[in-house]
Design an enzyme around this catalytic site. Sequence first.
Site, PDB file in Angstrom:
ATOM      1  N   GLU A   1       2.280   0.015  28.717  1.00  0.00           N
ATOM      2  CA  GLU A   1       2.143  -1.322  29.284  1.00  0.00           C
ATOM      3  C   GLU A   1       0.768  -1.529  29.904  1.00  0.00           C
ATOM      4  O   GLU A   1       0.283  -2.658  29.988  1.00  0.00           O
ATOM      5  CB  GLU A   1       3.234  -1.550  30.338  1.00  0.00           C
ATOM      6  CG  GLU A   1       3.563  -2.999  30.588  1.00  0.00           C
ATOM      7  CD  GLU A   1       4.864  -3.176  31.345  1.00  0.00           C
ATOM      8  OE1 GLU A   1       5.894  -3.462  30.707  1.00  0.00           O
ATOM      9  OE2 GLU A   1       4.871  -3.022  32.586  1.00  0.00           O
TER      10      GLU A   1
ATOM     11  N   HIS B   1      12.660  20.685  15.738  1.00  0.00           N
ATOM     12  CA  HIS B   1      13.557  20.704  14.588  1.00  0.00           C
ATOM     13  C   HIS B   1      13.777  19.312  14.017  1.00  0.00           C
ATOM     14  O   HIS B   1      14.646  19.128  13.154  1.00  0.00           O
ATOM     15  CB  HIS B   1      14.889  21.355  14.988  1.00  0.00           C
ATOM     16  CG  HIS B   1      14.740  22.778  15.409  1.00  0.00           C
ATOM     17  ND1 HIS B   1      14.976  23.840  14.560  1.00  0.00           N
ATOM     18  CD2 HIS B   1      14.328  23.330  16.588  1.00  0.00           C
ATOM     19  CE1 HIS B   1      14.743  24.978  15.201  1.00  0.00           C
ATOM     20  NE2 HIS B   1      14.346  24.702  16.427  1.00  0.00           N
TER      21      HIS B   1
ATOM     22  N   LYS C   1      10.465 -12.753  25.588  1.00  0.00           N
ATOM     23  CA  LYS C   1      11.297 -13.541  26.493  1.00  0.00           C
ATOM     24  C   LYS C   1      11.299 -15.016  26.104  1.00  0.00           C
ATOM     25  O   LYS C   1      12.354 -15.673  26.117  1.00  0.00           O
ATOM     26  CB  LYS C   1      10.804 -13.383  27.936  1.00  0.00           C
ATOM     27  CG  LYS C   1      10.940 -11.983  28.496  1.00  0.00           C
ATOM     28  CD  LYS C   1      10.431 -11.934  29.927  1.00  0.00           C
ATOM     29  CE  LYS C   1      10.496 -10.528  30.489  1.00  0.00           C
ATOM     30  NZ  LYS C   1       9.974 -10.448  31.868  1.00  0.00           N
TER      31      LYS C   1
END
Length: 447
Positions: free
Chosen positions: A289, A310, A424
């Site tokens: 961010e 793995h 948003k």
Amino acid sequence: MDTSIKIDVASVAATVSRQQIDALLPEAVQAMKTVETGSGAGNDFLGWTDLPTRLSAELVNEINATAESLRKECEVVVSIGIGGSYLGAKAVIEALGDSFGAYRHDCKGPQMLFAGQNIGEDYLYELMDYLRDKRFGIIVISKSGTTTEPAIAFRLLKELLERKEGKEHAARHIVAITDERRGALRQLATEEGYRTFVIDDNVGGRFSVLTPVGLLPIAVAGYDIKELIAGAAHMQRICSAEDYESNPSLLYAATRNALYRAGKKIEIMVNYNPKLHYFGEWWKQLYGESEGKDHKGIFPAAVDNSTDLHSMGQWIQDGERTIFETVLSVEVPDHEVVIPSDSDNLDGLNYIAGKRVDQVNKMAELGTRIAHVDGGVPNMRITIPALSEKYLGQLIYFFEKACGISGYLLGVNPFNQPGVEDYKRNMFALLEKPGYEAETAGIKSRL
């Protein structure tokens, strides 16, 4: 035991030499001074820089008293928040906790749970179902009180608590951490009489773990926030030095930017202790961010080894050479487990019988680091003496200070997040939120 975390950048030398890193020192020092003097973009969000030495004993005592009250009266405390309002506390609690504490019936203090970090209907249903026969309290963390994810969770859990115990009981068992004067949550807290703590205007969410946002949930979980703050204060003092030897944040920020300029665009945060999983999640938000702007920025990823060797190990070893690794290495674990001998030795493990599990883990770490460096993946290594409040406090401040320096080295504002608002706006338009009529019409025309 050593008194501080340490950083070793020797294993980046095949990609960037020490001379190249040293050449960045003047630029890195200037970036650090930009942080410390507040002379750069985003300078209204620098309240975290001196927070460890600025926190008053009165505030810390009040946080501890509130935490103790919740600990005595609740079986479960739910901390509601998203992003920086949840990840820092979660990271510290997971790092310090018993891996199987939630399954023990003799655990001391309340169980700490988290909500508001997603919009999962099943998650919220199952959480409410779990809480129906529990004595629970709520810590709700939101500057505005209107952020969608935590607001939904708080509306549901507040209604459950009030219906179950009554409004008066609920008011005594809800703590709001919010704006000092403004916002829906501040208004509700005042009207209902909730205990409150303030989110400072000059501390952004991802830098807020050493404010009440992080400190209250950590204290409710039973950990020593004074030691956490003391560790951060120690790192605050040493991370203003203008040389790499004294200032680990300066060295880390400069080295990762040297690697970025050399074409290494992805940083993988690696741990070899599963308790550090959520620390990697906190770090990803802090750097992603802060740096991902203007089509710039090192992409932050994280793996838990040896587990992810793995699954991701093949790609890291032989994939595109645009990555570097930063390894978090805990020097001394809390417990000792020795591998026993077996007379049949069907698993072929008698060659390590008598060794501690941690010795095997350390050799897995060393062997992997050597293999990855040989495969063209530069490595930095951060050693943490132990998983304790003090050293986690150091690690938090170390990464925060380095983040500010690194952002300015990249040429971005490390303290805003304009891109976060895009989803948003689309979500509000699709949900036909009042005031978004034009956006609703526009987005529906694209569907």
